[in-house]
Design a protein around this motif. Structure first.
Motif, mmCIF file in Angstrom:
data_model
loop_
_atom_site.group_PDB
_atom_site.id
_atom_site.type_symbol
_atom_site.label_atom_id
_atom_site.label_comp_id
_atom_site.label_asym_id
_atom_site.label_seq_id
_atom_site.Cartn_x
_atom_site.Cartn_y
_atom_site.Cartn_z
ATOM 1 N N GLY A 72 34.603 39.619 44.273
ATOM 2 C CA GLY A 72 33.583 38.831 43.649
ATOM 3 C C GLY A 72 32.797 39.192 42.775
ATOM 4 N N GLU A 73 33.305 40.610 41.752
ATOM 5 C CA GLU A 73 32.124 41.600 40.561
ATOM 6 C C GLU A 73 32.827 41.195 39.540
ATOM 7 N N ALA A 74 32.284 42.028 38.831
ATOM 8 C CA ALA A 74 32.623 41.914 36.981
ATOM 9 C C ALA A 74 33.533 43.407 37.367
ATOM 10 N N PRO A 75 34.564 43.372 35.787
ATOM 11 C CA PRO A 75 34.903 44.603 35.801
ATOM 12 C C PRO A 75 33.980 45.640 35.036
ATOM 13 N N VAL A 76 33.839 47.316 36.180
ATOM 14 C CA VAL A 76 32.897 47.880 35.114
ATOM 15 C C VAL A 76 33.995 49.248 34.861
ATOM 16 N N ARG A 92 27.766 30.259 36.654
ATOM 17 C CA ARG A 92 28.386 31.256 37.517
ATOM 18 C C ARG A 92 29.548 30.353 38.549
ATOM 19 N N TYR A 146 37.632 36.478 28.183
ATOM 20 C CA TYR A 146 39.328 36.394 28.926
ATOM 21 C C TYR A 146 39.309 35.676 30.770
ATOM 22 N N PHE A 182 35.854 35.473 31.649
ATOM 23 C CA PHE A 182 34.511 36.831 31.743
ATOM 24 C C PHE A 182 34.158 36.711 29.878
ATOM 25 N N PHE A 227 30.339 43.873 30.750
ATOM 26 C CA PHE A 227 30.820 42.224 31.172
ATOM 27 C C PHE A 227 30.214 42.006 31.637
ATOM 28 N N GLY A 228 30.143 40.525 31.822
ATOM 29 C CA GLY A 228 29.077 39.621 32.180
ATOM 30 C C GLY A 228 29.902 39.342 33.977
ATOM 31 N N ASP A 229 28.663 38.741 34.706
ATOM 32 C CA ASP A 229 29.261 38.874 35.893
ATOM 33 C C ASP A 229 30.422 37.284 36.594
ATOM 34 N N ARG A 241 33.257 30.932 37.458
ATOM 35 C CA ARG A 241 34.242 30.614 38.161
ATOM 36 C C ARG A 241 34.253 28.857 38.126
#
Lengths: 112, 115
Positions: free
Chosen positions: A39-43, B9, B35, B90, B106-108, B111
């Motif tokens: 549920g989060e962004a790639p880091v 979001r 992406y 993303f 990357f942003g959050d 969806r």
């Protein structure tokens, strides 16, 4: 062409080790590794440059073998916080565009 | 705060509608990326921008349009949404200094569900 990661998924107990591989049929100029929690962004974790340099992040290290066109991510003494999906990303070519092609991801689940 | 933000979001829309996903970054990074992430496919590049007014197609550009009039903004528009465009989107940016050896931030994510 997309790099290929293996395995697709792995389940570990806390304290166990894991290796995630990233292979390409094309020449690799560098390899990026990212982790994405659910549920989060790639880091971003680390980048491996030509020369077989190893880098580290927490107890996570990686190697890069440009001759074999592959990189491996080593997770030592896994912690619950290591759970997530790991992606490798490689530049699409030698030109400095910043563009990466990502592998399909390896899902890691660490259980207590 | 410095960073990269996406809005909305979450979005639910219907087929045939136009929808725009916003991306804003405060680092003044020249490179920006869109992406889509689908199960089994990882992150696939839709569009790329090297600088304001410079954009280029990625791996899966069909059905999408981008613009970049200012360095900090990189909106993605689905001109006529289809169910196959249901995905997590993303936005990312990176510093061009060091080229391919700079991390992407990357942003959050957004969806998006298309009914």
């Amino acid at each position: 062409q997309q790099p290929v990661q293996s395995p697709q998924a792995v389940i570990l107990r806390e304290g166990e080790d894991a290796v995630i591989n990233c292979s390409s049929s094309k020449a690799l100029y560098s390899v990026h590794w990212y982790r994405q929690k659910h549920g989060e962004a790639p880091v971003f974790l680390m980048i491996l440059l030509k020369g077989g340099e190893q880098k580290g992040h927490e107890k996570i290290s990686a190697s890069f073998n440009e001759k074999k066109q592959q990189s491996s991510l080593y997770l030592t003494a896994s912690q619950l916080s290591y759970s997530g999906t790991y992606f490798c990303g490689t530049p699409e070519g030698p030109s400095n565009t910043g563009k990466l092609i990502f592998g399909q991801g390896t899902t890691l689940q660490v259980k207590p | 705060d410095a960073g990269i933000t996406q809005s909305p979001r979450y979005k639910i829309t219907e087929t045939g509608r136009q929808v725009t996903l916003m991306c804003h970054q405060t680092w003044s990074h020249s490179y920006m990326f869109w992406y889509r992430q689908d199960l089994g496919h990882g992150l696939r590049l839709i569009y790329y921008s090297a600088a304001a007014d410079i954009t280029d197609k990625g791996e899966v550009p069909d059905g999408y349009v981008v613009s970049r009039s200012k360095t900090e903004n990189f909106p993605l528009t689905l001109e006529s949404a289809t169910r196959s465009q249901t995905s997590v989107y993303f936005c990312a940016s990176s510093d061009p200094v060091g080229g391919n050896n700079q991390p992407q931030h990357f942003g959050d994510g957004t969806r998006l569900s298309i009914l």
